[in-house]
Design a protein around this motif. Sequence first.
Motif, PDB file in Angstrom:
ATOM      1  N   GLU A 256      19.818 -28.343  -5.492  1.00  0.00           N
ATOM      2  CA  GLU A 256      20.112 -26.915  -5.417  1.00  0.00           C
ATOM      3  C   GLU A 256      20.545 -26.532  -4.008  1.00  0.00           C
ATOM      4  N   PHE A 257      21.207 -25.404  -3.903  1.00  0.00           N
ATOM      5  CA  PHE A 257      21.555 -24.858  -2.598  1.00  0.00           C
ATOM      6  C   PHE A 257      20.276 -24.580  -1.805  1.00  0.00           C
ATOM      7  N   LYS A 258      20.337 -24.838  -0.498  1.00  0.00           N
ATOM      8  CA  LYS A 258      19.281 -24.424   0.443  1.00  0.00           C
ATOM      9  C   LYS A 258      19.852 -23.275   1.254  1.00  0.00           C
ATOM     10  N   LEU A 259      19.331 -22.081   1.012  1.00  0.00           N
ATOM     11  CA  LEU A 259      19.854 -20.886   1.660  1.00  0.00           C
ATOM     12  C   LEU A 259      19.183 -20.644   3.008  1.00  0.00           C
ATOM     13  N   ASP A 260      19.883 -19.945   3.887  1.00  0.00           N
ATOM     14  CA  ASP A 260      19.298 -19.513   5.148  1.00  0.00           C
ATOM     15  C   ASP A 260      18.754 -18.106   4.943  1.00  0.00           C
ATOM     16  N   GLY A 261      17.787 -18.020   4.028  1.00  0.00           N
ATOM     17  CA  GLY A 261      17.250 -16.721   3.668  1.00  0.00           C
ATOM     18  C   GLY A 261      15.748 -16.672   3.859  1.00  0.00           C
ATOM     19  N   ALA A 262      15.111 -15.740   3.163  1.00  0.00           N
ATOM     20  CA  ALA A 262      13.669 -15.543   3.253  1.00  0.00           C
ATOM     21  C   ALA A 262      13.040 -15.851   1.900  1.00  0.00           C
ATOM     22  N   ARG A 263      11.964 -16.601   1.916  1.00  0.00           N
ATOM     23  CA  ARG A 263      11.263 -16.960   0.686  1.00  0.00           C
ATOM     24  C   ARG A 263      10.606 -15.718   0.086  1.00  0.00           C
ATOM     25  N   ILE A 264      10.709 -15.565  -1.214  1.00  0.00           N
ATOM     26  CA  ILE A 264      10.047 -14.459  -1.898  1.00  0.00           C
ATOM     27  C   ILE A 264       9.353 -14.973  -3.153  1.00  0.00           C
ATOM     28  N   GLN A 265       8.282 -14.286  -3.522  1.00  0.00           N
ATOM     29  CA  GLN A 265       7.613 -14.522  -4.792  1.00  0.00           C
ATOM     30  C   GLN A 265       7.493 -13.170  -5.477  1.00  0.00           C
ATOM     31  N   VAL A 266       7.926 -13.095  -6.731  1.00  0.00           N
ATOM     32  CA  VAL A 266       7.980 -11.823  -7.440  1.00  0.00           C
ATOM     33  C   VAL A 266       7.125 -11.916  -8.699  1.00  0.00           C
ATOM     34  N   HIS A 267       6.239 -10.929  -8.880  1.00  0.00           N
ATOM     35  CA  HIS A 267       5.384 -10.838 -10.059  1.00  0.00           C
ATOM     36  C   HIS A 267       5.775  -9.589 -10.847  1.00  0.00           C
ATOM     37  N   ARG A 268       5.848  -9.747 -12.155  1.00  0.00           N
ATOM     38  CA  ARG A 268       6.105  -8.600 -13.033  1.00  0.00           C
ATOM     39  C   ARG A 268       5.078  -8.583 -14.158  1.00  0.00           C
ATOM     40  N   ASP A 269       4.510  -7.403 -14.396  1.00  0.00           N
ATOM     41  CA  ASP A 269       3.623  -7.175 -15.530  1.00  0.00           C
ATOM     42  C   ASP A 269       4.052  -5.859 -16.161  1.00  0.00           C
ATOM     43  N   GLY A 270       4.771  -5.952 -17.265  1.00  0.00           N
ATOM     44  CA  GLY A 270       5.348  -4.750 -17.848  1.00  0.00           C
ATOM     45  C   GLY A 270       6.414  -4.186 -16.929  1.00  0.00           C
ATOM     46  N   ASP A 271       6.284  -2.925 -16.570  1.00  0.00           N
ATOM     47  CA  ASP A 271       7.250  -2.305 -15.664  1.00  0.00           C
ATOM     48  C   ASP A 271       6.840  -2.423 -14.200  1.00  0.00           C
ATOM     49  N   GLU A 272       5.639  -2.938 -13.954  1.00  0.00           N
ATOM     50  CA  GLU A 272       5.183  -3.078 -12.572  1.00  0.00           C
ATOM     51  C   GLU A 272       5.705  -4.381 -11.977  1.00  0.00           C
ATOM     52  N   VAL A 273       6.418  -4.271 -10.867  1.00  0.00           N
ATOM     53  CA  VAL A 273       6.968  -5.429 -10.170  1.00  0.00           C
ATOM     54  C   VAL A 273       6.493  -5.385  -8.730  1.00  0.00           C
ATOM     55  N   ARG A 274       6.033  -6.539  -8.214  1.00  0.00           N
ATOM     56  CA  ARG A 274       5.584  -6.631  -6.825  1.00  0.00           C
ATOM     57  C   ARG A 274       6.205  -7.868  -6.185  1.00  0.00           C
ATOM     58  N   VAL A 275       6.466  -7.763  -4.872  1.00  0.00           N
ATOM     59  CA  VAL A 275       7.182  -8.814  -4.149  1.00  0.00           C
ATOM     60  C   VAL A 275       6.405  -9.182  -2.891  1.00  0.00           C
ATOM     61  N   TRP A 276       6.289 -10.513  -2.638  1.00  0.00           N
ATOM     62  CA  TRP A 276       5.616 -11.015  -1.447  1.00  0.00           C
ATOM     63  C   TRP A 276       6.523 -11.984  -0.684  1.00  0.00           C
ATOM     64  N   THR A 277       6.237 -12.128   0.599  1.00  0.00           N
ATOM     65  CA  THR A 277       6.931 -13.100   1.434  1.00  0.00           C
ATOM     66  C   THR A 277       6.247 -14.453   1.334  1.00  0.00           C
ATOM     67  N   ARG A 278       6.804 -15.424   2.042  1.00  0.00           N
ATOM     68  CA  ARG A 278       6.219 -16.775   2.099  1.00  0.00           C
ATOM     69  C   ARG A 278       4.795 -16.756   2.623  1.00  0.00           C
ATOM     70  N   THR A 279       4.480 -15.818   3.532  1.00  0.00           N
ATOM     71  CA  THR A 279       3.136 -15.725   4.097  1.00  0.00           C
ATOM     72  C   THR A 279       2.222 -14.831   3.273  1.00  0.00           C
ATOM     73  N   LEU A 280       2.666 -14.435   2.080  1.00  0.00           N
ATOM     74  CA  LEU A 280       1.910 -13.614   1.140  1.00  0.00           C
ATOM     75  C   LEU A 280       1.719 -12.183   1.639  1.00  0.00           C
ATOM     76  N   ARG A 281       2.666 -11.716   2.440  1.00  0.00           N
ATOM     77  CA  ARG A 281       2.672 -10.306   2.841  1.00  0.00           C
ATOM     78  C   ARG A 281       3.489  -9.516   1.832  1.00  0.00           C
ATOM     79  N   GLU A 282       2.908  -8.455   1.327  1.00  0.00           N
ATOM     80  CA  GLU A 282       3.615  -7.685   0.296  1.00  0.00           C
ATOM     81  C   GLU A 282       4.711  -6.820   0.917  1.00  0.00           C
ATOM     82  N   ILE A 283       5.893  -6.855   0.302  1.00  0.00           N
ATOM     83  CA  ILE A 283       7.049  -6.104   0.799  1.00  0.00           C
ATOM     84  C   ILE A 283       7.705  -5.287  -0.320  1.00  0.00           C
ATOM     85  N   THR A 284       6.968  -5.026  -1.385  1.00  0.00           N
ATOM     86  CA  THR A 284       7.541  -4.385  -2.565  1.00  0.00           C
ATOM     87  C   THR A 284       8.294  -3.105  -2.225  1.00  0.00           C
TER      88      THR A 284
END
Length: 509
Positions: free
Chosen positions: A210-238
């Motif tokens: 796969e491509f390796k981007l020069d970007g920022a790692r994100i993890q996104v959780h969705r439960d129904g309409d609620e969506v939350r986003v965290w960085t690689r260090t688990l800081r929330e940035i939603t």
Amino acid sequence: MLLSEVVATSAAVGATRSRKDKTAALAALLRAAGPAEVEPATAWLAGEPRQGRIGTGWRTLSGLATDPAPDPSLTVAEVDKTLDALAGTSGPGSTARRRELLIELFAAATADEQSFLHRLLTGELRQGALEGVMLEAIAAAADVPATAVRRAFMLAGRLPQTARAALTGGVAALESARLEIGRPVRPMLASPGASLDAALAGLGPEVSVEFKLDGARIQVHRDGDEVRVWTRTLREITDGVPEIVEHVRALPCRSVVLDGETLALDDDGRPRPFQDTMSRFGSDLGAPGELLSPFFFDVLHLDGTDLLDAPLAHRLDALAGLLGGPGAAPLRMPGALRPTAAEAAAVLDDALAAGHEGVMVKSLDAPYAAGRRGKSWQKVKPVHTLDLVVLGAEWGYGRRTGSLSNIHLGARDPDGGEPIMVGKTFKGMSDELLAWQTATFPGLAREERGNAVLLRPELVVEIALDGAQRSPRYPGGVALRFARVLRYRPDKTPAEADTIGTVRALLRD
């Protein structure tokens, strides 16, 4: 347990290079800690307060004038209680109250304890108790398998909680940890690959490239309409990334946990400078900036089914069902499944031509595991090198106490002026090199400034780096990214060093 016991363990860990000895010292301390002491002791030995950031830094601590206590008396519980109070102090009068708490704490601390607390509260506690060592120590202290500790840590996200679970509940408590939507998972990381051919040879034909981007790692959780986003260090940035939230909210699922990267793209679809992406992750998450485009490469949960333990091939099938195949736009990371060597090389060429860093080569048999475990994921990208002038060095901490370590790096001014500082690094230095620097640099010193020894610009060092970024911190307006020492170049004079123009050419405009 006394704070002095934690301080002594920290000193012992910082004084040895042996991973085995570090682990043994940490494990002994954790075994001796009471149930309420495990979390703060683990957090401190890992280099930060259990409470996280508590608003106490260099400026606050520099104004304290307290004589050290003659004998140790502070307990771990007392210190942790004070840190709780500091973290909870806000509003009118908080500055004075913080000062009172700190003066009371430092007045009860010995000189060694004061030094430890100062470094702990300013983020300068460099003692060698890295995450991997702490996990091994927790496993040894609790007499449980390291795999159980690592998995629980991946799901819980915090070392102190993982340590308490292991030491108070054993394997049963660790195995009770589950993926929870809304609680971020520690990310799986890649190891450097020597080359694309080497990565393919090591992992075999069952791989994804796969491509390796020069970007920022994100993890996104969705439960129904609620969506939350965290960085690689688990800081929330939603709140700061509404465009990513809307992308994921529009997917045809009810619940999902996605792993990916995000970056800012220009009108031609090429990556903007790394700082443009990171500016959206600053302290002011509501600040406007370039729109971010997410690219997802893994799925850890989908509509009620956890996928962490499934092989990557299964997870990618689920991801394809949700987002489309590897070439799908706009949310799927570009790449290829089970490519031939020629097809993998084409993916790398395409990634570089599009302005990205390189590629990731991943074993399709691998489950998802936090951190760098083996070589299941490998990143392959070109390595930049520069010949730069050594402008100074700083006296080291921990194991490097007494050594001139962190070197200041300068690029040549093509107009004949003084070298222009572009960064610092302490990485890539062997014990022999540290000893050589410590013996050699004083003879080149032109002045001492605080903890730094500034040198006459006579030495050239070869540096490997991942690239460059714009930075107001240095006079040339550019800084090195992930610089590490390869070797000194006695065959080169400062007049042959790379110029500031060469460094600026590494910027991605």
